[in-house]
Design a protein around this motif. Structure first.
Motif, mmCIF file in Angstrom:
data_model
loop_
_atom_site.group_PDB
_atom_site.id
_atom_site.type_symbol
_atom_site.label_atom_id
_atom_site.label_comp_id
_atom_site.label_asym_id
_atom_site.label_seq_id
_atom_site.Cartn_x
_atom_site.Cartn_y
_atom_site.Cartn_z
ATOM 1 N N ILE A 289 0.833 -1.210 0.000
ATOM 2 C CA ILE A 289 0.000 0.000 0.000
ATOM 3 C C ILE A 289 0.861 1.251 0.000
ATOM 4 N N VAL A 290 1.891 1.293 0.865
ATOM 5 C CA VAL A 290 2.768 2.463 0.903
ATOM 6 C C VAL A 290 3.531 2.604 -0.410
ATOM 7 N N GLY A 291 3.996 1.475 -0.949
ATOM 8 C CA GLY A 291 4.707 1.525 -2.217
ATOM 9 C C GLY A 291 3.826 1.988 -3.352
ATOM 10 N N ASP A 292 2.600 1.483 -3.420
ATOM 11 C CA ASP A 292 1.678 1.895 -4.469
ATOM 12 C C ASP A 292 1.314 3.375 -4.333
ATOM 13 N N PHE A 293 1.151 3.812 -3.084
ATOM 14 C CA PHE A 293 0.831 5.227 -2.861
ATOM 15 C C PHE A 293 1.982 6.121 -3.319
ATOM 16 N N SER A 294 3.206 5.713 -3.001
ATOM 17 C CA SER A 294 4.380 6.506 -3.389
ATOM 18 C C SER A 294 4.621 6.468 -4.892
ATOM 19 N N GLY A 295 4.250 5.345 -5.535
ATOM 20 C CA GLY A 295 4.537 5.184 -6.953
ATOM 21 C C GLY A 295 3.347 5.375 -7.861
ATOM 22 N N MET A 296 2.323 6.077 -7.391
ATOM 23 C CA MET A 296 1.129 6.228 -8.226
ATOM 24 C C MET A 296 1.444 7.049 -9.476
ATOM 25 N N PRO A 297 0.704 6.802 -10.557
ATOM 26 C CA PRO A 297 0.964 7.495 -11.820
ATOM 27 C C PRO A 297 0.795 9.008 -11.676
ATOM 28 N N PRO A 298 1.534 9.794 -12.491
ATOM 29 C CA PRO A 298 1.454 11.259 -12.407
ATOM 30 C C PRO A 298 0.042 11.806 -12.581
ATOM 31 N N ILE A 299 -0.760 11.209 -13.484
ATOM 32 C CA ILE A 299 -2.111 11.737 -13.697
ATOM 33 C C ILE A 299 -2.970 11.573 -12.449
ATOM 34 N N MET A 300 -2.697 10.530 -11.661
ATOM 35 C CA MET A 300 -3.438 10.315 -10.425
ATOM 36 C C MET A 300 -3.085 11.394 -9.404
ATOM 37 N N LYS A 301 -1.826 11.799 -9.376
ATOM 38 C CA LYS A 301 -1.415 12.871 -8.464
ATOM 39 C C LYS A 301 -2.102 14.184 -8.808
ATOM 40 N N LYS A 302 -2.231 14.457 -10.096
ATOM 41 C CA LYS A 302 -2.889 15.704 -10.505
ATOM 42 C C LYS A 302 -4.387 15.664 -10.198
ATOM 43 N N LEU A 303 -5.003 14.528 -10.464
ATOM 44 C CA LEU A 303 -6.422 14.392 -10.142
ATOM 45 C C LEU A 303 -6.670 14.455 -8.641
ATOM 46 N N ALA A 304 -5.672 14.071 -7.860
ATOM 47 C CA ALA A 304 -5.826 14.070 -6.402
ATOM 48 C C ALA A 304 -6.136 15.465 -5.875
ATOM 49 N N LEU A 305 -5.485 16.494 -6.421
ATOM 50 C CA LEU A 305 -5.732 17.864 -5.950
ATOM 51 C C LEU A 305 -7.161 18.284 -6.259
ATOM 52 N N THR A 306 -7.628 17.929 -7.446
ATOM 53 C CA THR A 306 -9.010 18.240 -7.800
ATOM 54 C C THR A 306 -9.982 17.545 -6.862
ATOM 55 N N GLN A 307 -9.721 16.275 -6.585
ATOM 56 C CA GLN A 307 -10.574 15.531 -5.667
ATOM 57 C C GLN A 307 -10.585 16.161 -4.279
ATOM 58 N N PHE A 308 -9.438 16.637 -3.837
ATOM 59 C CA PHE A 308 -9.345 17.255 -2.507
ATOM 60 C C PHE A 308 -10.306 18.434 -2.388
ATOM 61 N N PHE A 309 -10.254 19.341 -3.352
ATOM 62 C CA PHE A 309 -11.129 20.515 -3.298
ATOM 63 C C PHE A 309 -12.594 20.126 -3.513
ATOM 64 N N THR A 310 -12.826 19.221 -4.464
ATOM 65 C CA THR A 310 -14.195 18.834 -4.791
ATOM 66 C C THR A 310 -14.924 18.258 -3.590
ATOM 67 N N TRP A 311 -14.282 17.306 -2.928
ATOM 68 C CA TRP A 311 -14.962 16.624 -1.835
ATOM 69 C C TRP A 311 -14.998 17.449 -0.560
ATOM 70 N N SER A 312 -14.126 18.423 -0.432
ATOM 71 C CA SER A 312 -14.273 19.381 0.674
ATOM 72 C C SER A 312 -15.596 20.126 0.536
ATOM 73 N N ALA A 313 -15.874 20.610 -0.677
ATOM 74 C CA ALA A 313 -17.119 21.346 -0.923
ATOM 75 C C ALA A 313 -18.341 20.457 -0.709
ATOM 76 N N LEU A 314 -18.288 19.234 -1.215
ATOM 77 C CA LEU A 314 -19.434 18.333 -1.079
ATOM 78 C C LEU A 314 -19.720 18.005 0.381
ATOM 79 N N PHE A 315 -18.673 17.793 1.159
ATOM 80 C CA PHE A 315 -18.876 17.412 2.558
ATOM 81 C C PHE A 315 -19.494 18.562 3.347
ATOM 82 N N ILE A 316 -19.095 19.791 3.026
ATOM 83 C CA ILE A 316 -19.728 20.959 3.652
ATOM 84 C C ILE A 316 -21.221 20.960 3.338
ATOM 85 N N MET A 317 -21.560 20.688 2.081
ATOM 86 C CA MET A 317 -22.972 20.660 1.686
ATOM 87 C C MET A 317 -23.743 19.607 2.475
#
Length: 497
Positions: A289-317
């Motif tokens: 799990i730690v290895g997969d997290f550290s070695g995730m594909p670059p596109i997943m890292k970029k999508l991660a930031l979008t997910q962070f903001f998106t789900w912050s807003a949804l959880f507030i709602m």
């Protein structure tokens, strides 16, 4: 060799279980704040009680992803997890309306969310398992349509039962019968819908998946734990300690200790995983799990930031819509009042509204728009629609007029449930699809934990009697999600049905 093309019936059977899961999820989202307040919780402490849900997802989804990748038996690879999660989620839904107090309700929420996560995580990977790349956008759109339909039914059930004559306010406070009956019905439908998918689908065998891998396995098949794990682990532990010290020195809300604890826990996990790796123990759950997290594909890292903001807003709602609607559209902030409970029922209709829009958009709009302008720009536009919907709560006071902002939120919700996964699935190796989908959930869960630990403090200090400002906060965060999506470059894959 490529996977067989699925017809309508195949797409239906693969995704139908999500219909039931989403009924349970919608009942949770629309009614848990109401249940907590009915049991005596105050407005500014609501976010803390919601911590159970995202924390459970953070722990459960990577583990389920890891093990479901490695599972194969009579019932297949993912389906055993569908069934087990559905069984325990149904039991939690049956028990929730009978919770004798806040602690019991919080524990049942924990059980419910853990069980939903056990079922939900493999469903995301299941689409990638069963569908060829040029059908994955269609598969996730189909899944989103079922999610929307299930959420409409789950969200609207208390309102419908109220109009059928079921009691909507418990004498002397407590959980009303409309909510009780809704949870009982939801538990039964959740279990039966998931059972449908379990019984009507046949997963590809390991030999069949191996035959398909020449098309799908990429360079991130077995990412190692990076050599810097020790240094990185110490840095994360130090960061956790610093957060805890700052909380103590500033006298901040004690819930923030959880954030420091999670940061430090990840650091310890990196240290242990690194030590195991150096000793040659490379095939254990922690190292993987730690290895997969550290070695995730670059596109997943970029999508991660979008997910962070998106789900912050949804959880507030999800946390604050009930008190906002009850106070501003129905004129009551008292959870024991009839007006407040009418507002709670109307929130179910509003949530049903955005889910209905999401189902329609997913079924008829997402694919042609994505084909025309690309999945990235489709998601950007949808997120901006969601931000506009949140902002409208600042000025709209008529209950029926509040259905209009739900259109924008529904457009965003449809894209949130389909586009990131369609972009991601086409970029992930088949052997690691479950674990990466589970790890992707980290970027859904962490912002929810942050909101749950911080938002109560923000409400208490800045607008203790004006919860509507939480919607403005959500709108701003959703705009940040749209802007962050501009960093993502999608793979050129056909998005046809």
């Amino acid at each position: 060799m490529d996977k067989p093309r699925q017809g309508f019936a195949g797409l239906w059977n693969i995704s139908f279980g999500f219909f039931g899961i989403q009924i349970g999820f919608a009942l949770q989202n629309a009614n848990m704040s109401r249940i907590f307040q009915s049991l005596g919780e105050s407005l500014d402490d609501l976010a803390v009680l919601w911590i159970a849900a995202p924390l459970t997802g953070l722990l459960v989804q990577p583990l389920i992803g890891h093990y479901s990748d490695r599972t194969w038996g009579r019932w297949g690879r993912r389906r055993p997890y569908f069934f087990a999660g559905a069984l325990f989620a149904a039991l939690a839904l049956f028990g929730m309306p009978n919770a004798p107090g806040l602690l019991a309700a919080a524990m049942l929420l924990w059980m419910l969310d853990a069980s939903i996560n056990v079922s939900m995580e493999p469903f995301r990977a299941f689409v990638g398992d069963m569908l060829r790349k040029d059908q994955q956008t269609a598969g996730y759109a189909f899944q989103t349509a079922f999610i929307g339909a299930g959420a409409v039914i789950g969200s609207a059930t208390p309102f419908i039962l109220d109009h059928l004559g079921v009691g909507n306010a418990a004498p002397g406070g407590g959980i009303p019968d409309t909510v009780r009956c809704s949870f009982y019905l939801g538990g039964a439908v959740l279990f039966l819908a998931v059972l449908w998918t379990v019984l009507t689908t046949r997963e590809y065998s390991p030999a069949e998946l191996t035959a398909f891998e020449g098309h799908e396995v990429g360079e991130h098949d077995v990412p190692p734990v990076p050599p810097a794990s020790t240094i990185g682990g110490l840095a994360w532990v130090l960061a956790g300690v610093v957060i805890a010290l700052v909380v103590a020195l500033l006298g901040a809300e004690k819930e923030l200790y959880l954030l420091g604890g999670l940061v430090g826990f990840y650091g310890v996990a990196r240290l242990v995983a690194g030590a195991l790796y150096q000793r040659g123990s490379t095939d254990n759950v922690l190292t993987n799990i730690v290895g997969d997290f550290s070695g995730m594909p670059p596109i997943m890292k970029k999508l991660a930031l979008t997910q962070f903001f998106t789900w912050s807003a949804l959880f507030i709602m999800w946390i604050y819509t009930t008190p906002v609607v009850a106070q501003y559209a129905f004129g009551s902030a008292d959870p024991a009042s009839e007006a407040y409970n009418q507002g709670g029922n109307w929130v179910g209709i509003l949530f049903a509204g955005y889910n209905l829009v999401a189902a329609i958009v997913a079924a008829f709009v997402l694919q042609p728009v994505a084909r025309a302008i690309g999945k990235v720009w489709t998601h950007v536009a949808a997120l901006l629609c969601g931000a506009a919907g949140f902002l409208a709560f600042m000025v709209v006071r008529d209950p029926y007029a509040l259905l209009v902002p739900e259109i924008g939120i529904g457009i965003a919700w449809a894209s949130i449930l389909a586009m990131p996964y369609a972009i991601l699935a086409s970029s992930l190796p088949q052997k690691k699809l479950g674990i990466y989908m589970g790890l992707f959930n980290v970027f859904i869960v962490v912002p929810q934990l942050l909101v749950a630990t911080v938002m109560g403090t923000i409400v208490r200090h800045f607008f203790p009697t004006e919860p509507v400002w939480t919607m403005a906060f959500a709108a701003a965060v959703m705009v940040l999600a749209a802007l962050s999506m501009l960093r993502v470059k999608e793979e050129a894959v056909d998005v046809g049905a």
